[in-house]
Write a protein that holds these residues in place. Structure first.
Motif, PDB file in Angstrom:
ATOM      1  N   ILE A 108       0.865  -1.188   0.000  1.00  0.00           N
ATOM      2  CA  ILE A 108       0.000   0.000   0.000  1.00  0.00           C
ATOM      3  C   ILE A 108       0.899   1.236   0.000  1.00  0.00           C
ATOM      4  O   ILE A 108       1.809   1.331   0.835  1.00  0.00           O
ATOM      5  CB  ILE A 108      -0.922  -0.007   1.237  1.00  0.00           C
ATOM      6  CG1 ILE A 108      -1.907  -1.177   1.144  1.00  0.00           C
ATOM      7  CG2 ILE A 108      -1.652   1.320   1.383  1.00  0.00           C
ATOM      8  CD1 ILE A 108      -2.839  -1.325   2.341  1.00  0.00           C
ATOM      9  N   PRO A 109       0.681   2.168  -0.924  1.00  0.00           N
ATOM     10  CA  PRO A 109       1.528   3.377  -0.945  1.00  0.00           C
ATOM     11  C   PRO A 109       1.486   4.115   0.391  1.00  0.00           C
ATOM     12  O   PRO A 109       0.431   4.165   1.027  1.00  0.00           O
ATOM     13  CB  PRO A 109       0.895   4.227  -2.063  1.00  0.00           C
ATOM     14  CG  PRO A 109       0.144   3.270  -2.917  1.00  0.00           C
ATOM     15  CD  PRO A 109      -0.309   2.167  -2.010  1.00  0.00           C
ATOM     16  N   GLU A 110       2.642   4.670   0.758  1.00  0.00           N
ATOM     17  CA  GLU A 110       2.743   5.391   2.029  1.00  0.00           C
ATOM     18  C   GLU A 110       1.695   6.496   2.113  1.00  0.00           C
ATOM     19  O   GLU A 110       1.415   7.153   1.099  1.00  0.00           O
ATOM     20  CB  GLU A 110       4.124   6.039   2.099  1.00  0.00           C
ATOM     21  CG  GLU A 110       4.840   5.794   3.390  1.00  0.00           C
ATOM     22  CD  GLU A 110       6.269   6.252   3.285  1.00  0.00           C
ATOM     23  OE1 GLU A 110       6.519   7.392   3.670  1.00  0.00           O
ATOM     24  OE2 GLU A 110       7.100   5.440   2.784  1.00  0.00           O
ATOM     25  N   LYS A 275       4.116  -2.138 -14.366  1.00  0.00           N
ATOM     26  CA  LYS A 275       5.190  -1.358 -13.707  1.00  0.00           C
ATOM     27  C   LYS A 275       4.948   0.126 -13.920  1.00  0.00           C
ATOM     28  O   LYS A 275       5.079   0.936 -12.999  1.00  0.00           O
ATOM     29  CB  LYS A 275       6.550  -1.726 -14.333  1.00  0.00           C
ATOM     30  CG  LYS A 275       7.286  -2.785 -13.587  1.00  0.00           C
ATOM     31  CD  LYS A 275       8.719  -2.858 -14.086  1.00  0.00           C
ATOM     32  CE  LYS A 275       9.372  -4.114 -13.573  1.00  0.00           C
ATOM     33  NZ  LYS A 275      10.521  -4.521 -14.355  1.00  0.00           N
ATOM     34  N   ASP A 276       4.600   0.479 -15.152  1.00  0.00           N
ATOM     35  CA  ASP A 276       4.356   1.898 -15.465  1.00  0.00           C
ATOM     36  C   ASP A 276       3.181   2.420 -14.650  1.00  0.00           C
ATOM     37  O   ASP A 276       3.208   3.542 -14.137  1.00  0.00           O
ATOM     38  CB  ASP A 276       4.047   2.069 -16.963  1.00  0.00           C
ATOM     39  CG  ASP A 276       5.263   1.750 -17.829  1.00  0.00           C
ATOM     40  OD1 ASP A 276       6.382   1.675 -17.277  1.00  0.00           O
ATOM     41  OD2 ASP A 276       5.077   1.548 -19.045  1.00  0.00           O
ATOM     42  N   ALA A 277       2.136   1.585 -14.533  1.00  0.00           N
ATOM     43  CA  ALA A 277       0.934   2.021 -13.801  1.00  0.00           C
ATOM     44  C   ALA A 277       1.263   2.238 -12.319  1.00  0.00           C
ATOM     45  O   ALA A 277       0.798   3.204 -11.697  1.00  0.00           O
ATOM     46  CB  ALA A 277      -0.172   0.974 -13.947  1.00  0.00           C
ATOM     47  N   ILE A 278       2.092   1.358 -11.754  1.00  0.00           N
ATOM     48  CA  ILE A 278       2.454   1.482 -10.326  1.00  0.00           C
ATOM     49  C   ILE A 278       3.331   2.723 -10.126  1.00  0.00           C
ATOM     50  O   ILE A 278       3.151   3.485  -9.170  1.00  0.00           O
ATOM     51  CB  ILE A 278       3.155   0.197  -9.837  1.00  0.00           C
ATOM     52  CG1 ILE A 278       2.144  -0.954  -9.810  1.00  0.00           C
ATOM     53  CG2 ILE A 278       3.772   0.397  -8.453  1.00  0.00           C
ATOM     54  CD1 ILE A 278       2.732  -2.336  -9.659  1.00  0.00           C
ATOM     55  N   GLN A 279       4.255   2.937 -11.071  1.00  0.00           N
ATOM     56  CA  GLN A 279       5.129   4.114 -10.948  1.00  0.00           C
ATOM     57  C   GLN A 279       4.296   5.407 -11.005  1.00  0.00           C
ATOM     58  O   GLN A 279       4.479   6.317 -10.197  1.00  0.00           O
ATOM     59  CB  GLN A 279       6.153   4.094 -12.072  1.00  0.00           C
ATOM     60  CG  GLN A 279       7.306   5.011 -11.771  1.00  0.00           C
ATOM     61  CD  GLN A 279       8.257   5.146 -12.946  1.00  0.00           C
ATOM     62  OE1 GLN A 279       8.129   4.429 -13.951  1.00  0.00           O
ATOM     63  NE2 GLN A 279       9.192   6.051 -12.825  1.00  0.00           N
ATOM     64  N   CYS A 280       3.357   5.447 -11.959  1.00  0.00           N
ATOM     65  CA  CYS A 280       2.495   6.642 -12.067  1.00  0.00           C
ATOM     66  C   CYS A 280       1.671   6.822 -10.798  1.00  0.00           C
ATOM     67  O   CYS A 280       1.496   7.946 -10.323  1.00  0.00           O
ATOM     68  CB  CYS A 280       1.552   6.523 -13.266  1.00  0.00           C
ATOM     69  SG  CYS A 280       2.377   6.899 -14.797  1.00  0.00           S
ATOM     70  N   LEU A 281       1.183   5.722 -10.239  1.00  0.00           N
ATOM     71  CA  LEU A 281       0.372   5.803  -9.019  1.00  0.00           C
ATOM     72  C   LEU A 281       1.152   6.540  -7.925  1.00  0.00           C
ATOM     73  O   LEU A 281       0.642   7.471  -7.293  1.00  0.00           O
ATOM     74  CB  LEU A 281       0.007   4.385  -8.562  1.00  0.00           C
ATOM     75  CG  LEU A 281      -0.643   4.253  -7.189  1.00  0.00           C
ATOM     76  CD1 LEU A 281      -2.048   4.852  -7.214  1.00  0.00           C
ATOM     77  CD2 LEU A 281      -0.730   2.778  -6.765  1.00  0.00           C
ATOM     78  N   HIS A 282       2.416   6.139  -7.725  1.00  0.00           N
ATOM     79  CA  HIS A 282       3.219   6.751  -6.660  1.00  0.00           C
ATOM     80  C   HIS A 282       3.497   8.227  -6.957  1.00  0.00           C
ATOM     81  O   HIS A 282       3.355   9.076  -6.092  1.00  0.00           O
ATOM     82  CB  HIS A 282       4.524   5.967  -6.469  1.00  0.00           C
ATOM     83  CG  HIS A 282       4.285   4.632  -5.810  1.00  0.00           C
ATOM     84  ND1 HIS A 282       4.093   4.507  -4.456  1.00  0.00           N
ATOM     85  CD2 HIS A 282       4.160   3.388  -6.309  1.00  0.00           C
ATOM     86  CE1 HIS A 282       3.879   3.233  -4.153  1.00  0.00           C
ATOM     87  NE2 HIS A 282       3.903   2.534  -5.267  1.00  0.00           N
ATOM     88  N   GLU A 286       2.039  11.396  -4.820  1.00  0.00           N
ATOM     89  CA  GLU A 286       3.000  12.324  -4.223  1.00  0.00           C
ATOM     90  C   GLU A 286       2.703  13.757  -4.638  1.00  0.00           C
ATOM     91  O   GLU A 286       2.761  14.684  -3.840  1.00  0.00           O
ATOM     92  CB  GLU A 286       4.390  11.931  -4.699  1.00  0.00           C
ATOM     93  CG  GLU A 286       5.494  12.238  -3.708  1.00  0.00           C
ATOM     94  CD  GLU A 286       6.752  11.520  -4.143  1.00  0.00           C
ATOM     95  OE1 GLU A 286       7.624  12.206  -4.676  1.00  0.00           O
ATOM     96  OE2 GLU A 286       6.813  10.275  -4.001  1.00  0.00           O
ATOM     97  N   LYS A 287       2.361  13.924  -5.918  1.00  0.00           N
ATOM     98  CA  LYS A 287       2.103  15.277  -6.433  1.00  0.00           C
ATOM     99  C   LYS A 287       0.689  15.757  -6.151  1.00  0.00           C
ATOM    100  O   LYS A 287       0.316  16.861  -6.531  1.00  0.00           O
ATOM    101  CB  LYS A 287       2.318  15.298  -7.957  1.00  0.00           C
ATOM    102  CG  LYS A 287       3.757  15.133  -8.370  1.00  0.00           C
ATOM    103  CD  LYS A 287       3.863  15.367  -9.855  1.00  0.00           C
ATOM    104  CE  LYS A 287       5.313  15.422 -10.308  1.00  0.00           C
ATOM    105  NZ  LYS A 287       5.445  15.316 -11.754  1.00  0.00           N
ATOM    106  N   GLY A 288      -0.131  14.906  -5.566  1.00  0.00           N
ATOM    107  CA  GLY A 288      -1.509  15.307  -5.275  1.00  0.00           C
ATOM    108  C   GLY A 288      -2.395  15.355  -6.516  1.00  0.00           C
ATOM    109  O   GLY A 288      -3.446  16.001  -6.523  1.00  0.00           O
TER     110      GLY A 288
END
Ligand SMILES: NC(=O)c1ccc[n+]([C@@H]2O[C@H](COP(=O)([O-])OP(=O)(O)OC[C@H]3O[C@@H](n4cnc5c(N)ncnc54)[C@H](OP(=O)(O)O)[C@@H]3O)[C@@H](O)[C@H]2O)c1
Length: 325
Positions: A108-110, A275-282, A286-288
């Protein structure tokens, strides 16, 4: 443990809370103590018996969870008890525990709680792949999103807006339209009050849309086809009305139109796209850029009421069952 069993196909009265043996993690598996279970429209279609390839009753409802790893099976070396995870399971998401292959749960993302995390495995990945992996949406293109205030729709709107698209979204009340406007929908349309096809014509000055994400079916599908511009693409992601419509090749051909189907299961094995989808999610969290709107929560015991409210079109954003304390 407690779980919701669907006894037979039918209305929500076929859903019952039952006590069943708690599952144990087998080899190469982990057990999750579920804290929040996502409700998806597919759960409703499965219960009605209208989901293609859906489970045969009696079955344990639900396929999306967020929780904590609380037992590790033999041969698992890379997971820890206490890890906060989210994911999809075959059945039994509306339960206190589920057992899944150890490789499947995602961290789960922080900064996200269990309820927000329960909105990610089905609806976020669907929204990402529909718009980006399959839809190839580009900045300045016009996208029409049907049922834009729902769980999936509210994510589609935010991502499409972030990509720089001109976003048209439909919803059935003025409150829902206001909500999607705040999420970045440039042109919310209340399709109960106005003819959305004519509105799309007006907004696009008769040109139509490059991309349409269609989740409703019935007349909405037929009219959506008429909202495409030449070379446009329509992606069938759902049929919430339970009224699938035929497609006529003779209409596609002269306008060079593309109609595609999308099902998330077919994209989970696409390693690079995931992988791309998970990277974009984070990055987006982070950027709101992305918010998970958990607008309705219910205790596990009230799973039937939660499904009823979605089917009655009373909900917006994600609907989640809170499990345990
Ligand atoms: N293919 C896939 O892999 C995939 C993955 C996720 C979701 N989906 C599909 O995407 C759609 C949205 O799913 P969701 O879980 O996010 O649900 P949702 O959008 O939160 O709820 C469904 C919404 O559909 C709209 N709707 C239009 N006609 C309807 C009807 N006759 N009965 C009920 N609702 C109707 C309603 O919005 P308005 O009242 O504003 O019209 C309702 O709020 C569903 O069709 C679902 O099956 C597909």
């Amino acid at each position: 443990m407690k779980t919701i069993i669907v006894d037979r196909y039918g209305d929500t009265d076929v859903m019952n809370l039952q006590e069943v043996p708690t599952p144990q993690a087998g080899s190469n598996q982990v057990r999750i103590a579920i804290k929040a279970a996502g409700i998806n429209y597919a759960d409703i279609m499965q219960r009605l018996g209208s989901y293609p390839g859906g489970p045969e009753p009696p079955y344990a409802a639900g396929f999306e969870y967020a929780g904590v790893i609380d037992e590790i099976g033999e041969g698992v070396t890379d997971r820890k008890i206490g890890e906060r995870v989210m994911g999809l399971c075959k059945l039994g998401g509306y339960s206190e525990y589920t057992v899944v292959p150890a490789s499947q749960p995602l961290p789960i993302p922080e900064g996200l709680g269990f309820e927000e995390a329960a909105a990610i495995p089905c609806q976020y990945f669907t929204a990402y792949h529909v718009l980006i992996t399959l839809g190839q949406l580009q900045a300045d293109q016009t996208v029409l999103i049907q049922a834009a205030a729902g769980g999936l729709g509210s994510l589609l709107v935010q991502i499409a807006h972030h990509l720089g698209a001109n976003v048209i979204g439909t919803a059935s009340t003025s409150e829902k339209c206001e909500m999607i406007r705040e999420l970045g929908c440039d042109h919310p349309i209340n399709y109960k009050d106005v003819k959305f096809r004519e509105e799309v014509d007006r907004i696009t000055e008769g040109k139509g849309c490059e991309l349409i994400v269609e989740t409703v079916g019935g007349r909405v599908f037929d009219l959506s086809m008429r909202c495409l511009r030449p070379h446009g693409r329509l992606i069938v992601v759902g049929v919430a009305s339970n009224d699938p419509r035929p497609v006529y090749g003779s209409y596609l051909l002269p306008h060079n139109l593309t109609i595609s189907g999308f099902h998330l299961n077919g994209f989970l094995g696409n390693v690079q796209a995931m992988k791309d989808a998970i990277q974009c999610l984070h990055v987006w969290l982070e950027k709101g850029v992305l918010k998970f709107l958990v607008n309705h929560t219910f205790p596990l015991e009230e799973a039937a009421e939660a499904q009823r409210q979605i089917a009655d079109r009373k909900t917006t954003g994600k609907v989640v069952l809170k499990v345990g304390d």
